[in-house]
Motif scaffolding. Structure first.
Motif: not given
Length: 125
Positions: A1-26
């Protein structure tokens, strides 16, 4: 399963998304706009200030998930004015240093909030 994150130092996303999604080493970094960590939209800032903020956001997202500029694979840049391409290229070259990931620069008619640039990226972890 992918991991989704909103790392510190960034504003809260303004929509239904995450700043970063991780999967398969990417890591996939969502399109970053010139919005600072407190959520201020830099609509009235110069293009150069907007471009530097966007790249700082990309770097913060990468660092927040344990990656870095040197691990970038692909960068997509959306500009509302193709005339900004040379200025962006100079700012980007200083930011990226020796990293030379694949890149596309796409002119678009408009971006959200009247901003001038958006950047998304894909990197290795």
């Amino acid at each position: 399963m992918p991991i989704t994150l909103n790392p510190a130092g960034l504003a809260t996303p303004g929509g239904h998304y995450s700043h970063a999604a991780i999967g398969n080493g990417m890591v996939f970094i969502s399109g970053q706009l010139p919005i600072d960590a407190e959520g201020r939209k830099l609509t009235d800032a110069t293009f150069d200030v907007q471009a530097r903020q966007v790249l700082a956001n990309v770097e913060a997202a990468l660092a927040g998930v344990g990656s870095e500029i040197g691990k970038l694979l692909q960068v997509r840049v959306y500009l509302t004015e193709v005339a900004h391409w040379p200025a962006f290229n100079d700012i980007y070259a200083r930011w990226a240093g020796s990293a030379r990931p694949a890149r596309a620069v796409v002119p678009v008619p408009a971006l959200h909030f009247g901003l001038q640039i958006e950047v998304e990226a894909t990197a290795l972890l």
